[in-house]
Structures are given as C-alpha cells and as structure tokens.
Design an enzyme around this catalytic site. Structure first.
Site, PDB file in Angstrom:
ATOM      1  CD  GLN A  76     -22.567  30.105   9.400  1.00  0.00           C
ATOM      2  OE1 GLN A  76     -23.456  29.558   8.757  1.00  0.00           O
ATOM      3  NE2 GLN A  76     -22.820  30.728  10.538  1.00  0.00           N
ATOM      4  CB  SER A  77     -19.991  23.022   7.465  1.00  0.00           C
ATOM      5  OG  SER A  77     -20.164  21.889   6.656  1.00  0.00           O
ATOM      6  CG  ASN A  78     -23.558  25.233   2.766  1.00  0.00           C
ATOM      7  OD1 ASN A  78     -24.383  25.953   3.293  1.00  0.00           O
ATOM      8  ND2 ASN A  78     -22.571  25.698   2.010  1.00  0.00           N
ATOM      9  CB  ALA A  80     -21.844  20.485   9.326  1.00  0.00           C
TER      10      ALA A  80
END
Ligand code: PLP
Length: 337
Positions: A76-78, A80
C-alpha cells in the site's frame, strides 16, 4: 545551501501551509500549542511527501534521457502511487515492485493505493517476498525492459537517496522562512521517519541554516539505532552531494521506535486514536502507516510531559490518507459504518 544547481520539475509551486491546531491542542490538555505543516496538501494524486522528492528524482531521470521509471514499496505504498502519478503526467512508463513486508499482504483487489495503481494505469506490478533485496529485484525489471529497448531509471524505495532527499532539504529551508514570516518560533519539531529521506533532508535543511531546533523522528519500522544510523548516513551523503560542509552532530538524530507496534503497517490502538482524534478535532485525515503512528508518538510525548508547558510544537504531516481506505476493518470497532 544551493539547491538551484540541481534539475527539478517544479511540482512544488508554493510553500505548504503551517496551521495552528487549536481544538487538537485543547483536546490534549492545552499544555502545548501544536502546529502542523501540511505536506499532505502537496500536489500530486492524493498528495503527500513523496512529491517533494520526486520533483528532483524525475528531473534526474529526464536529464539522463530515461523514458521508464521503476520503483518499489510496500503493498500500500504512497511512494509507489505518487511515482506512478508523476510518471503518467510526464508521459513516462512506470513499473512497480511491491514487497510483502507482511506475509501474504498483497491483495490485487484491495482498495486504497492498490486501487489507484490500477486506476492510474501502472504498466506492471511485480510482487516479491518481505526481506527481498529490492535493489536487485528492481534491476531485474530494468534489465528486462532495457532488453526491449526501453531506457529505465530506478527510483529507490521512498526516493530516499541524496537526489530525493533534496526535496526535504528544501522543506527545512521553507519552514525556516515561514517561521520568520509568521513571527512564530518552534521549540520542537516532530517528523515521521520511514525510509529516512524526509527526516534526513529536513534535519539537514534546518542544520544548514543553523536552526538549532530539536527534531524528533517517529519511526514506523526499524529499531532506534538502525533508523538513526540510516538517517545520519543519508544526511551526510546528501550534504556531500550538495557540496555543503555541514557538521551533523550524531545526537541531533533522534528516531523513536516506541510507536511501531507489532510491525510496519500493522495497526495499533494508539494509531487509531490519533487518526480519529485529528479527524474529530481538526477535520484532518492522517494515515494508518505513517502519519497516524507518528501522531500517536506526539500524543504520547505530550501526555508524558516531554515538552515544556507552553511550547510550540510543529508536526510534519506527510500525507498518506488514501491508505485509510485499505484499512476500513481496522476502524470498524471505533467508527460505526
Ligand atoms: C513515505 C512516507 C513517509 C516517510 O517518509 P520517508 O522519507 O520514507 O522516511 C511518511 N509519511 C507518508 C505518508 C509516507 O508515504
């Protein structure tokens, strides 16, 4: 420090606001005055701190003639999401390598940032196990794309290298200027500390102006000595990259590990309390992985009387609220819907 010597794309057009949080300060007993630097309001899809870093990282990619961006993050990477978003806007391809830091955490149907990867039209997602060598995994993707005639550029996790950290050196300088303009002095600054670029850059930006305000990082992942070493090393590398001779005292690097809970991205009750408190006092959305845990640290430090009564405290809100929508079940016990 001269940041004008480096190419940047101009994603950050104006300073983000510094706001007083009167209701939240009161809810904490009114002992200290809490202010917030709203980097959650930075431009870029969904906002957040990575825009400041990518302003320099993507400019570096374009200066090197690259047409494809590869980066990595957790599921759930911000980072990325924002790398993909800026790549799309620049007309660059973007490929993601996602690390399952929590076993089996990749859910292709998940909401939050995962939905946004697909909405923004990611070219590919490669999922790898927690603890993988992410630099190697990204290089494999880069080699494959290079063999197809693409010119790939790898942005490391969180854009936390000297190029990306420049964005937070600038944020430190910007904050100093705003303090002067507002006639507002801070006694202490709290920043989230993850892949370390935000903390290292901000600290360096402030030290470079001889602003001797204590800065405390709130870690979201690693143990205190490991995180502090990562921040310290990156701050020194970034100073070298700028060509600035700045003494970075080791003791100026503080990163608490008391608020991580069971692990990176895993919810804590204190995080839930912080997210709900900020929503219900100031209508500000935090996130479950970074700003919520960092704020739980600030709340605890205030309750423990860590700060002198009447202190002015600045909290750097680094964004991340799109991840809230991947954590609905975490909040059901307190928020009824
Ligand atoms: C990446 C991130 C951070 C941490 O910043 P680092 O530079 O990785 O330490 C904090 N908050 C949010 C919302 C983030 O996405």
């Amino acid at each position: 420090m001269n940041l004008a010597q480096f190419p940047r794309r101009g994603y950050v057009k104006e300073p983000t606001p510094i706001e007083f949080l009167p209701s939240f300060s009161k809810a904490l007993g009114g002992k200290v005055n809490i202010y917030m630097k709203r980097d959650d309001l930075l431009p870029g899809t969904g906002g957040g701190n990575k825009t400041r870093k990518l302003d320099f990282s993507i400019a570096d990619a374009l200066a090197k003639g690259c047409d494809t961006i590869i980066t990595c993050g957790a599921v759930q990477s911000n980072h990325a999401r924002l790398t993909l978003a800026w790549a799309v806007k620049e007309g660059l391809d973007c490929h993601l390598v996602l690390e399952q830091r929590v076993a089996h955490s990749y859910n292709p149907a998940a909401s939050g940032n995962n939905f946004l990867y697909q909405l923004l039209g990611v070219k590919s997602i490669t999922v790898v196990d927690g603890g993988s060598n992410m630099a190697e995994e990204m290089q494999k993707v880069a080699d494959k794309l290079a063999a197809q005639g693409k010119k790939p550029y790898i942005v490391p996790g969180g854009a936390s290298n000297p190029v990306g950290a420049l964005g937070y050196v600038q944020c430190g300088q910007e904050t100093m200027q705003q303090m002067f303009e507002m006639g507002l002095n801070f006694d202490h600054i709290i920043v989230p500390s993850g892949s370390a670029g935000t903390h290292a850059g901000f600290l360096l930006g402030m030290l470079g102006c001889n602003m001797n305000i204590p800065i405390s990082g709130i870690g979201v992942n690693r143990k205190k000595p490991v995180q502090e070493e990562a921040v310290y090393t990156l701050a020194q590398q970034t100073a070298d990259y700028i060509g600035a001779k700045i003494d970075i005292p080791r003791e100026a690097v503080v990163a608490y590990d008391d608020y991580v809970g069971p692990g990176y991205s895993l919810p804590t009750d204190a995080m839930c309390e912080a997210v709900i408190m900020l929503a219900r006092t100031e209508s500000i959305l935090l996130d479950p992985v970074y700003s919520g845990k960092a704020m739980s640290g600030l709340i605890d430090l205030v309750r423990k009387d860590h700060f002198k009564p009447g202190s002015n405290i600045l909290f750097l809100h680094t964004g991340g609220s799109p991840a809230l929508y991947a954590y609905l079940d975490t909040f059901r016990k307190d928020v009824h819907f």
